[in-house]
Design an enzyme around this catalytic site. Structure first.
Site, PDB file in Angstrom:
ATOM      1  N   ARG A 306      34.353-111.012  14.069  1.00 29.31           N
ATOM      2  CA  ARG A 306      34.925-109.832  14.742  1.00 29.31           C
ATOM      3  C   ARG A 306      36.290-110.217  15.308  1.00 29.31           C
ATOM      4  NH1 ARG A 306      29.199-108.762  16.260  1.00 29.31           N
ATOM      5  NH2 ARG A 306      28.758-106.584  15.802  1.00 29.31           N
ATOM      6  N   ARG A 343      36.766-109.761   9.468  1.00 27.17           N
ATOM      7  CA  ARG A 343      36.942-108.316   9.554  1.00 27.17           C
ATOM      8  C   ARG A 343      38.260-108.030  10.261  1.00 27.17           C
ATOM      9  NH1 ARG A 343      32.767-104.615  12.773  1.00 27.17           N
ATOM     10  NH2 ARG A 343      33.755-105.575  14.577  1.00 27.17           N
ATOM     11  N   GLU A 446      29.691 -97.867   7.636  1.00 28.62           N
ATOM     12  CA  GLU A 446      29.206 -97.548   8.979  1.00 28.62           C
ATOM     13  C   GLU A 446      29.430 -96.089   9.340  1.00 28.62           C
ATOM     14  OE1 GLU A 446      30.855-100.475  11.636  1.00 28.62           O
ATOM     15  OE2 GLU A 446      32.820-100.386  10.751  1.00 28.62           O
ATOM     16  N   ASN A 469      24.993-100.717  13.361  1.00 26.12           N
ATOM     17  CA  ASN A 469      25.197-100.262  14.745  1.00 26.12           C
ATOM     18  C   ASN A 469      25.940 -98.930  14.765  1.00 26.12           C
ATOM     19  OD1 ASN A 469      24.244-102.800  15.225  1.00 26.12           O
ATOM     20  ND2 ASN A 469      26.236-103.678  15.675  1.00 26.12           N
ATOM     21  N   ASP A 470      27.044 -98.897  14.011  1.00 25.15           N
ATOM     22  CA  ASP A 470      27.816 -97.663  13.979  1.00 25.15           C
ATOM     23  C   ASP A 470      27.178 -96.637  13.051  1.00 25.15           C
ATOM     24  OD1 ASP A 470      29.981 -97.764  15.793  1.00 25.15           O
ATOM     25  OD2 ASP A 470      30.852 -99.361  14.596  1.00 25.15           O
ATOM     26  N   ARG A 480      26.494 -95.191  21.113  1.00 22.17           N
ATOM     27  CA  ARG A 480      25.716 -96.421  21.231  1.00 22.17           C
ATOM     28  C   ARG A 480      25.860 -97.121  22.573  1.00 22.17           C
ATOM     29  NH1 ARG A 480      29.104-100.192  16.896  1.00 22.17           N
ATOM     30  NH2 ARG A 480      28.553-102.002  18.113  1.00 22.17           N
TER      31      ARG A 480
HETATM   32  C1  PEP Z   1      28.267-102.359  13.189  1.00 17.85           C
HETATM   33  O1  PEP Z   1      28.786-101.296  13.523  1.00 17.85           O
HETATM   34  O2  PEP Z   1      27.075-102.475  12.824  1.00 17.85           O
HETATM   35  C2  PEP Z   1      29.052-103.617  13.241  1.00 17.85           C
HETATM   36  C3  PEP Z   1      28.572-104.747  12.769  1.00 17.85           C
HETATM   37  O3  PEP Z   1      30.270-103.570  13.832  1.00 17.85           O
HETATM   38  P1  PEP Z   1      30.474-103.517  15.413  1.00 17.85           P
HETATM   39  O4  PEP Z   1      29.140-103.741  16.061  1.00 17.85           O
HETATM   40  O5  PEP Z   1      31.458-104.576  15.783  1.00 17.85           O
HETATM   41  O6  PEP Z   1      31.002-102.143  15.613  1.00 17.85           O
HETATM   42 MG    MG Z   2      30.918-101.185  13.720  1.00 17.89          MG
END
Ligand code: PEP
Ligand code: MG
Length: 593
Positions: A306, A343, A446, A469-470, A480
């Site tokens: 990240r 990323r 995502e 996650n997104d 979230r």
């Molecule tokens: C996600 O969105 O799952 C992801 C890995 O990116 P981040 O949590 O940094 O938004």
């Molecule tokens: Mg993400």
């Protein structure tokens, strides 16, 4: 009095220690211990800081023009009075004597104690004096930092025997500040705000220390120095536990340490299922230094670096190309030939560049930050910044296997612009005589749109990585980071499972690499389900690798995939997966190497 506070479990394990309450805005204040010999010099330093502010305010008062409103002089008097009050510097000194806190920490600890007393005052006038107290403390902190010659020292641990473990309690902590805690004195976190996949929670998990977020009012109910148990599995916090409860949790703590030690022995065991399917277990990292933990945990690559954390805490100044190059190269070299997926910067939403917490962001009146100018949208809006990052990433490719990953892609047009930018950067590097090798291009899935049109995207990229996650946030329209809707944030939702299963199937059919790098990849509860969907590449925090590996070693992917349709067709996928997938798991003992 013993009581419990309930929140959201975000990072497993049990932590037992004393509460350190820190105001959100002061989380970046240096927290370290002084040695017994340093206690008196530290008190002297605190008092010098106080005296500097007294001098400053006294001078200000003397130099007030005659026509200045008389309230101003009265205000300065109040501030001077607070500075001389024993309840501030006298009691702060006691934190240094008794707990060996450094001066800044002692002062902010005492501020929290006094702020509460002000909050409880009946009299409006007196209650409002809290703001004065905060201003005064702010000034002393600044004077201490100036006397040190620069900004507040970073949070550093300085262990010496006999200290109780410390647990941080705050209304909220910005991701930018969390990163500073990586090597901090704190052994656990509790916050009022946040959800399971808020970035603050993600960083806590990467530190592998127990944490509970979204408690709503822990920072109001818990007092400075209270004994606290964090149950990171249940998402509960027990304040001032009875001796019996304390003993029970100490036992659980020892058990989980034993379990971790047992799992750690899987480090050198290749992640191969019972039916011989090889699985890549990669690491998610935030800083190049995390690569060490990734290798130590047995990761076979970095699936998500990240990079945005390199951009934080810089007072608006972005990292130069050379600085980024040095960071990427360090991570690549630390991984010794294993792939490193970098990323491009993903700031915005709950990950601002500076120290804003989620709560402060909500008050910034950015109505929908998660849907705003974040991630690739921001990069494409700042083309020279984007090309600078691409150049740094490409230059690092001369030192190992680098893969480029783009966050939040939703449009084919974005992919075209990225490919154009890459071509331009390659030309620039060639012209400047910089070495680079082939870098695979991947996009994150995502946003539901990207999942739905994946076959089109796959024509242009080498691999995809599913950011669950997104993907959950945007599919279910659940912020979230918002604890108020955290109960609706559901990775088991049929729509989410369909999108993940389809994405994996499309990528495999196109012969392109696919991995999951969201938190689902590191949660052993989902290992079998993702294997059943055909996933063979998982990326997670290094600390989660052993537990996921144990699941992989016990899995039979053929049996799992034949059970998948029943899970995906069900009204209650979680329950069906519990029955169907568990029966496909071998109870056989896993060999240790
Ligand atoms: C996600 O969105 O799952 C992801 C890995 O990116 P981040 O949590 O940094 O938004
Ligand atoms: Mg993400």
């Amino acid at each position: 009095m013993s009581f419990q506070v309930f929140g959201i479990a975000v990072s497993r394990g049990v932590a037992i220690g004393r509460a350190v309450l820190v105001a959100s805005s002061r989380v970046d204040v240096a927290h370290y211990f002084v040695t017994p010999d340093e206690v008196q010099p530290e008190i002297d330093r605190l008092l010098r800081g106080r005296d500097a502010v007294v001098h400053e305010l006294a001078t200000l008062k003397e130099e007030l023009p005659d026509d200045a409103p008389h309230e101003l002089a009265a205000l300065l008097d109040v501030h001077l009075m607070l500075l001389h009050d024993e309840a501030l510097t006298g009691s702060a000194s006691q934190w240094i004597v008794n707990r060996h806190y450094n001066a800044e920490w002692a002062l902010s600890a005492q501020l929290e104690v006094l702020a509460r007393q002000f909050d409880e005052m009946e009299d409006d006038y007196l209650r409002e004096r809290k703001a004065d107290l905060e201003q005064v403390v702010e000034r002393v902190l600044r004077a201490l930092a100036q006397a040190q010659g620069d900004a507040p020292a970073p949070v550093t641990p300085r262990d010496f025997g006999g200290e109780d473990p410390l647990l941080l309690v705050a209304a909220d902590i910005a991701p930018a500040d969390m990163i500073q805690f990586k090597r901090s004195v704190f052994r656990g976190f509790i916050t009022d705000i946040g959800g399971k996949t808020s970035h603050t929670a993600i960083v806590a998990r990467s530190m592998d220390i127990p944490a509970v977020v979204g408690t709503r009012e822990a920072s109001r109910l818990i007092m400075q120095d209270d004994w606290v148990i964090i149950d990171g599995d249940a998402g509960t916090v027990i304040v001032n536990p009875s001796p019996i409860v304390l003993e029970e949790y100490r036992f659980r703590q020892r058990q989980s340490e034993l379990e971790r030690a047992r799992l750690a022995r899987l480090r050198h065991t290749p992640a191969v299922t019972l039916d011989g399917e090889q699985v890549e277990l990669h690491a998610n990292i935030e800083m190049p230094a995390d690569a060490e933990a990734a290798v130590a945990a047995g990761a076979t690559g970095v699936g998500l670096f990240r990079s945005e954390f390199l951009f934080m805490n810089r007072d608006g100044e972005l990292p130069s190309e050379d600085e980024q190059f040095a960071a990427y190269k360090a991570a690549v070299e630390a991984m010794r030939g294993m792939p490193v997926t970098i990323r491009t910067v993903d700031v915005g939403a709950d990950k601002p560049l500076d120290r804003l917490t989620v709560n402060e962001l909500r008050h910034e009146h950015v109505l929908n930050p998660a849907m705003g100018l974040r991630a690739i949208r921001w990069s494409l809006a700042e083309p020279s910044m984007f090309r600078q990052q691409l150049r740094a990433i490409y230059r690092a490719s001369a030192f190992g296997k680098v893969r480029l990953l783009i966050p939040m892609v939703a449009h084919l047009g974005e992919v075209r612009q990225i490919i154009e930018a890459v071509k331009k950067v390659q030309q620039q590097l060639t012209d400047a005589g910089h070495a680079y090798t082939r870098v695979e291009l991947g996009v994150m899935i995502e946003i539901p749109a990207a999942a739905v049109m994946l076959p089109l995207l796959l024509r242009h990229v080498d691999f995809v990585s599913i950011g669950t996650n997104d993907l959950i946030q945007y599919t279910l329209a659940i912020d979230r980071a918002d604890e108020a809707v955290a109960h609706l944030y559901d990775p088991w939702h049929p729509a989410v499972l369909q999108l993940i299963a389809q994405s994996i199937a499309h990528a495999r059919a196109a012969g392109k690499g696919v991995s999951v790098c969201g938190e689902m990849a590191g949660d052993p509860e989902f290992t079998e389900l993702l294997l059943a969907m055909g996933l063979r590449s998982f990326s997670m925090h290094p600390s989660q690798i052993p537990a996921v590996k144990q699941r992989v070693l016990r899995a039979d992917t053929q049996r799992l995939s034949s059970a998948l349709p029943r899970v995906l067709d069900s009204d209650d996928p979680k329950a069906v997966a519990g029955e169907e997938l568990a029966s496909a798991r071998s109870a056989r003992a896993v060999p240790m190497h």
